[in-house]
Write a protein that holds these residues in place. Structure first.
Motif, PDB file in Angstrom:
ATOM      1  N   GLY A 101      31.098  36.990 -52.434  1.00 38.05           N
ATOM      2  CA  GLY A 101      31.101  36.704 -50.999  1.00 38.05           C
ATOM      3  C   GLY A 101      29.827  37.194 -50.348  1.00 38.05           C
ATOM      4  N   PRO A 102      29.806  37.322 -49.011  1.00 40.71           N
ATOM      5  CA  PRO A 102      28.596  37.811 -48.331  1.00 40.71           C
ATOM      6  C   PRO A 102      28.240  39.237 -48.741  1.00 40.71           C
ATOM      7  CG  PRO A 102      30.093  36.806 -46.765  1.00 40.71           C
ATOM      8  CD  PRO A 102      30.832  36.889 -48.051  1.00 40.71           C
ATOM      9  N   HIS A 103      29.243  40.028 -49.124  1.00 37.14           N
ATOM     10  CA  HIS A 103      28.981  41.353 -49.687  1.00 37.14           C
ATOM     11  C   HIS A 103      29.588  41.386 -51.074  1.00 37.14           C
ATOM     12  CE1 HIS A 103      27.752  43.542 -45.930  1.00 37.14           C
ATOM     13  NE2 HIS A 103      28.169  42.386 -45.470  1.00 37.14           N
ATOM     14  N   LYS A 109      27.365  49.595 -56.584  1.00 39.29           N
ATOM     15  CA  LYS A 109      26.887  49.710 -55.192  1.00 39.29           C
ATOM     16  C   LYS A 109      27.244  48.437 -54.453  1.00 39.29           C
ATOM     17  CE  LYS A 109      22.521  50.211 -55.430  1.00 39.29           C
ATOM     18  NZ  LYS A 109      21.110  50.443 -55.128  1.00 39.29           N
ATOM     19  N   GLU A 110      27.495  48.556 -53.139  1.00 35.46           N
ATOM     20  CA  GLU A 110      27.748  47.331 -52.382  1.00 35.46           C
ATOM     21  C   GLU A 110      26.419  46.769 -51.897  1.00 35.46           C
ATOM     22  OE1 GLU A 110      30.928  47.380 -49.588  1.00 35.46           O
ATOM     23  OE2 GLU A 110      29.869  45.957 -48.289  1.00 35.46           O
ATOM     24  N   VAL A 111      26.201  45.456 -52.173  1.00 39.02           N
ATOM     25  CA  VAL A 111      24.946  44.838 -51.756  1.00 39.02           C
ATOM     26  C   VAL A 111      25.240  43.634 -50.873  1.00 39.02           C
ATOM     27  CG1 VAL A 111      23.776  45.510 -53.868  1.00 39.02           C
ATOM     28  CG2 VAL A 111      24.814  43.300 -53.712  1.00 39.02           C
ATOM     29  N   VAL A 112      24.228  43.276 -50.066  1.00 35.85           N
ATOM     30  CA  VAL A 112      24.333  42.068 -49.254  1.00 35.85           C
ATOM     31  C   VAL A 112      23.906  40.903 -50.145  1.00 35.85           C
ATOM     32  CG1 VAL A 112      23.472  40.886 -47.229  1.00 35.85           C
ATOM     33  CG2 VAL A 112      23.803  43.361 -47.185  1.00 35.85           C
ATOM     34  N   ASN A 113      24.740  39.864 -50.206  1.00 34.05           N
ATOM     35  CA  ASN A 113      24.543  38.811 -51.212  1.00 34.05           C
ATOM     36  C   ASN A 113      23.974  37.543 -50.593  1.00 34.05           C
ATOM     37  OD1 ASN A 113      24.702  37.100 -53.344  1.00 34.05           O
ATOM     38  ND2 ASN A 113      26.916  36.945 -53.341  1.00 34.05           N
ATOM     39  N   PHE A 114      22.700  37.265 -50.903  1.00 31.77           N
ATOM     40  CA  PHE A 114      22.113  35.997 -50.447  1.00 31.77           C
ATOM     41  C   PHE A 114      21.830  35.089 -51.637  1.00 31.77           C
ATOM     42  CE2 PHE A 114      21.231  35.793 -45.960  1.00 31.77           C
ATOM     43  CZ  PHE A 114      21.500  37.078 -45.537  1.00 31.77           C
ATOM     44  N   MET A 426      13.950  44.708 -53.981  1.00 32.71           N
ATOM     45  CA  MET A 426      14.885  44.617 -52.858  1.00 32.71           C
ATOM     46  C   MET A 426      16.291  45.011 -53.294  1.00 32.71           C
ATOM     47  SD  MET A 426      13.691  41.220 -50.838  1.00 32.71           S
ATOM     48  CE  MET A 426      15.030  41.217 -49.698  1.00 32.71           C
ATOM     49  N   LEU A 427      16.652  44.629 -54.529  1.00 29.49           N
ATOM     50  CA  LEU A 427      17.992  44.975 -54.993  1.00 29.49           C
ATOM     51  C   LEU A 427      18.111  46.478 -55.205  1.00 29.49           C
ATOM     52  CD1 LEU A 427      20.720  44.054 -55.868  1.00 29.49           C
ATOM     53  CD2 LEU A 427      19.861  43.683 -58.156  1.00 29.49           C
ATOM     54  N   SER A 431      19.410  47.379 -51.527  1.00 34.99           N
ATOM     55  CA  SER A 431      20.734  46.785 -51.795  1.00 34.99           C
ATOM     56  C   SER A 431      20.863  45.416 -51.167  1.00 34.99           C
ATOM     57  CB  SER A 431      21.845  47.694 -51.256  1.00 34.99           C
ATOM     58  OG  SER A 431      21.819  48.910 -51.906  1.00 34.99           O
ATOM     59  N   VAL A 432      19.806  44.612 -51.335  1.00 40.11           N
ATOM     60  CA  VAL A 432      19.880  43.221 -50.880  1.00 40.11           C
ATOM     61  C   VAL A 432      19.650  42.344 -52.110  1.00 40.11           C
ATOM     62  CG1 VAL A 432      18.808  41.466 -49.453  1.00 40.11           C
ATOM     63  CG2 VAL A 432      19.049  43.778 -48.581  1.00 40.11           C
TER      64      VAL A 432
END
Lengths: 483, 489
Positions: A101-103, A109-114, A426-427, A431-432
């Protein structure tokens, strides 16, 4: 002794001269007596003519002996099945530990998922998961057979009807995998001798379909309508035969390799002028473009009947798997028997078909999700407008935001190294999760590589701000030496 | 091998000839009627999307028997299915669904180990993974589409099949079409069995390599072709071939035959050709522990270079895999278009395969796997021997769960299919173009979830319908009790 030989020779000579001068058949042809010597002359001429008609001497071909074949087989050394493994081949992608999903969670670790094409934010949607669960309990996972042999389950037929109703077309057909849709549809309609005009930036699935169709393929410059018009003009000018063969234009609605959007109104004008048919791949625009998500035709206000064949993969906006193709009844019926990916392959698992039906129902009932997606894309554009070293190469409405290097290193390998560097940093640091374009060696597309950001309606404003800030920071440091 | 009686060949040809003649007559009248009615409209200037002769077979032959194919079902494809009834108002041109269903014995679905319906061990785990990972990852494997489940399954598949590493794909058909171009390109040679599946043919065509065919299952002809090709080299330039790959299948789905694997491998090793084994129908279904034809025929898996299989048949899921050495898999992960451009396999489907393999290996703590494997072997052998005793012409080897029954005549195809459906048995009939024109057949697929009563009922119905339709080409063996009476007398 000598006189005996002399006598024999004179006797022989006398005999020959008699034979030469003997009138044959006492015939007189054209005032010429037929004498013996005429026969010899005619025979001589015949022999000369015979020799002239014989082919020149060629030594006869000898087939190879068994021993020679054995030797050749002994000597032959094949290449290894795979080339030597370089360092970049060993790189593994990051492993997700939760839904995409978006996260999402990577390495704890929780990352923002693009990196997921989850345009409408339907991953994790309760209604869809409920319909999948009831489908799993009733039908199991797989469909255990191709469509022709008891693999047609009523959810497939329901899904086909639902999609046709949503798109406003008479009928549609379901495929079991997104990428196989386009490379089964194209060879079903285009055969040897047909003409196809395709954009040079189409993705591998389309290229494979064009290659399998064995038709004549002419590429035009990426998304350039002038180039398309010139190509169509060149192919049809003065060509009387062009009337009898089938002609197609193959374009994608939103190009995966660049994020551009095809100008459908101009394409339809050209198609009507030169009598071509249009095959449109809407994998990344179905459920995204248009006021109610009906795709490119709705966005440009073109009646959907003018597009002959629309295909789409459902692995993007609809958050399921598989693909569909819609068009007129003739188009769809023809595929049920002659499309290899439909006839020779097992059908879509039923729970994915019911997920598709729920997704389309959700989209029809909540058109506001499209406005959130559009505002997210606009916000991202604003945030990325001042990133050093990278420029946005995609259309403002495309859900794939494509970033190119302002100055290329000269080779796509070098570009890819820089971009992968940026993505890794960035990852790790912010955490992106973003991704760069990966090209296969079998891909013929020569468009520049870049970073692709898949925007979702489920992203919040803080997610978008986070990715633009992170990108700005990492690009400044990574590309500093390069600029 | 098919032994086609002379008389049957003649009558079959005659039937096809008659159908062809009628079809041409109807086409002729159709052309007349269309010419008298003015047509054109918006198709002016466009060549027709389908030329007259291309779909002649579809329009005039297939449409007559369309109701025997694509029958929708309203339940899981288990041993018993609910077949939806359809009706037609225009002589089979269009079929409409009703809401009535008939419960039929399913002898057509690829459900070899019985994982098709909800399973007591697999389904709860699948639902759990659905809630955790959702129905799809919406991403390609190299981007954000690799989850824990995918890596776990790749290791499990590699261990199950007996190779160092494996790679997964979301669809079996795409596995073949996208892998073969990555392995061999222009300047290479592909030698494939004459009865290989359409996905292999498409993959070979898409690769750009030269393709040669060898006679079905004949290692001697393969040797001949190899010798000739290595000696000749590439066409016209006569340069040596870059590499040669021989592609064979484990079980051929239209024949039910096992591949002659040990001899073919020996020939390939002798001539340094690479081997590619497509185990779509045999993985999980044959072999003592379900590991496929290599286990059944005693071939070492290290001798086969690339082993491919699908999860649709024995594991009740979807997707395919390739198992090979670590380097080849690393190379494929870097180049294969299906890995780089196609959506990754759906996580619940991955979980289904993981659970199914664990059941087969016995790692779920029960012996259901061993029971299923024994059951499918016993069922197939029993069914095949009974059919042969009744006098049917059945193809295929022992232990293979696929058994085609020869029909030959085109009229018997719809007769057999419809009569069986009337007696609540669902069978699959196959005709041209999936099989040669004269060799139409009905194909039975046995499952581990068929009980002995199911099989007896199936045999009973097939025997009755066989008498009605006239396909018992061989003399039936006399039943046992007659022989015993003779003994007592």
């Amino acid at each position: 002794m000598a006189s005996a030989v002399m006598n024999m020779t004179t006797a022989a000579l006398d005999w020959v001269s008699v034979a030469f001068d003997a009138p044959l058949a006492r015939a007189v042809v054209f005032g010429v007596h037929i004498d013996g010597h005429l026969v010899v002359e005619v025979l001589l001429v015949a022999v000369i003519l015979f020799q002239l008609t014989r082919k020149s001497y060629k030594p006869p071909k000898k087939p190879l002996t068994e021993k020679e074949i054995d030797d050749l087989c002994e000597e032959w050394v094949p290449e290894p099945l795979h080339p030597s493994i370089s360092e970049d081949m060993k790189a593994e992608p990051p492993t997700l530990e939760s839904a995409a999903g978006p996260h999402t969670i990577i390495d704890g670790k929780e990352v923002v998922n693009f990196a997921s094409a989850n345009y409408l934010g339907l991953i994790g949607n309760e209604k869809i998961i409920d319909s999948c669960v009831s489908s799993l309990e009733k039908y199991g996972v797989g469909s255990c057979g191709p469509r022709g042999f008891y693999g047609t389950i009523d959810v497939h037929l329901d899904c086909e009807e639902r999609i046709a109703k949503f798109m406003g077309t008479p009928d549609s057909i379901l495929y079991s995998y997104g990428i196989s849709t386009i490379f089964s549809v194209i060879p079903a309609f285009c055969k040897k001798g047909d003409i196809i005009v395709a954009d040079e930036g189409v993705h591998w699935g389309v290229q494979n379909g064009l290659h399998l169709s064995r038709s004549t393929v002419v590429y035009f410059k990426h998304n350039d309508m002038k180039s398309l018009e010139n190509t169509l003009e060149k192919l049809t000018r003065g060509n009387k035969q062009a009337e009898k063969i089938r002609r197609y234009i193959v374009v994608e609605a939103v190009y995966q390799n660049s994020g551009q959007i095809a100008p459908l109104d101009e394409i339809v004008q050209l198609k009507e002028k030169y009598h071509f048919r249009v095959i449109l791949d809407e994998s990344h625009s179905f459920g995204v473009l248009g006021n109610s998500g009906r795709g490119l035709a709705e966005y440009y206000g073109v009646p959907v009947e003018k597009i002959d064949i629309i295909t789409a993969g459902m692995g993007n906006a609809l958050a399921t798997d598989g693909g569909f193709c819609t068009g007129s009844v003739r188009v769809v019926d023809h595929q049920r028997l002659s499309s290899s990916g439909y006839v020779f392959s097992a059908s879509l698992p039923p729970f994915l078909a019911s997920a598709a039906v729920s997704a389309v129902n959700y989209l029809e009932g909540n058109p506001s999700v499209l406005t959130s997606l559009r505002s997210n894309i606009a916000l991202l554009w604003k945030g990325l407008s001042d990133v050093p070293g990278l420029t946005i190469g995609s259309h403002p409405l495309s859900p794939i935001v494509f970033l190119k290097l302002k100055k290329s290193t000269g080779s796509s390998k070098g570009d890819l190294e820089l971009l992968n560097n940026i993505a890794d940093r960035m990852l790790k640091e912010d955490s992106v999760f973003i991704v760069s374009t990966k090209r296969s060696v079998l891909d013929k597309c020569r468009l520049p590589v870049g970073i692709r950001l898949f925007v979702s309606a489920g992203h919040s404003e803080s997610d978008i701000r986070k990715v633009s800030d992170s990108l700005r920071r990492v690009a400044t440091t990574t590309l500093a030496e390069h600029l | 091998m098919v032994r086609l009686p002379y008389l049957t060949a003649l009558t079959t040809l005659f039937s096809y000839g008659l159908l062809f003649a009628f079809g041409q007559m109807r086409d002729f009248f159709r052309k007349l009627i269309d010419w008298s009615k003015s047509k054109g409209k918006d198709l002016k200037g466009y060549a027709p999307i389908c030329l007259g002769l291309e779909d002649f077979y579809t329009r005039r032959l297939y449409l007559r028997i369309q109701d025997c194919f694509s029958r929708p079902i309203a339940s899981a494809p288990d041993a018993w299915i609910d077949v939806v009834e359809r009706y037609s108002n225009d002589h089979n041109k269009t079929l409409h669904r009703t809401s009535n269903t008939t419960k039929c014995l399913n002898l057509g679905s690829y459900n070899y180990l019985g994982f098709a319906a909800a399973d007591e061990y697999c389904t709860p785990l699948v639902i759990e993974s659905l809630k955790k990972y959702s129905a799809s990852t919406c991403s390609v494997r190299v981007d954000g589409g690799t989850t824990n489940l995918h890596t776990e399954l790749e290791e499990l598949v590699a261990r199950f099949v007996g190779k160092p590493a494996a790679i997964l794909f979301g669809m079996g058909y795409v596995t073949n079409s996208a892998i073969i171009p990555a392995l061999v390109g222009k300047g290479g040679l592909i030698i494939s069995d004459s009865l290989n599946h359409n996905s292999i043919v498409n993959g070979a065509r898409g690769s750009g390599a030269s393709v040669r065919v060898f006679q079905h299952n004949s290692p001697s002809h393969l040797e001949e072709v190899l010798r000739e090709q290595i000696a000749e080299g590439q066409p016209r330039t006569h340069r040596p071939w870059k590499k040669i790959i021989v592609i064979v299948e484990g079980i051929y789905s239209m024949e039910g035959e096992l591949c002659n694997l040990p001899e073919i491998i020996a020939v390939c090793k002798k001539y340094k050709a690479y081997t590619y084994l497509d185990e779509a129908h045999s993985i999980g279904a044959v072999g003592k522990s379900g590991r496929g034809v290599c286990e059944l025929l005693g071939v070492d898996t290290a001798d086969v270079d690339i082993m491919m299989g699908t999860f649709t048949k024995s594991f009740g899921s979807c997707g395919g895999y390739i198992a090979a050495s670590k380097e080849i898999i690393q190379y494929l992960k870097h180049t294969c278009p299906a890995h780089l451009y196609a959506t990754s396999m759906s996580p619940p489907a991955v979980q289904q395969v993981i659970s199914a393999i664990k059941v087969i290996l016995g790692e779920d703590g029960s012996n259901r796997g061993a029971q299923k494997l024994a059951s499918i072997r016993q069922n197939s052998n029993f069914f095949r021997s009974e059919l042969q005793k009744m006098g049917f012409e059945v193809l295929g080897d022992n232990d293979s769960p696929v058994m085609p029954i020869m029909l030959y005549n085109p009229a018997k195809i719809p007769a057999f299919s419809r009569e069986c459906l009337r007696r609540n048995v669902a069978v699959v009939t196959v005709a041209f173009p999936a099989t040669p024109l004269l060799l139409a057949r009905a194909r039975i697929c046995i499952s581990a979830s068929h009980t002995r009563e199911d099989l007896m009922k199936g045999l009973d119905v097939i025997s009755k319908v066989g008498d009605l339709v006239g396909i018992k080409y061989f003399p039936a063996e006399p039943p046992k009790h007659v022989e015993q009476d003779k003994k007592t007398l």
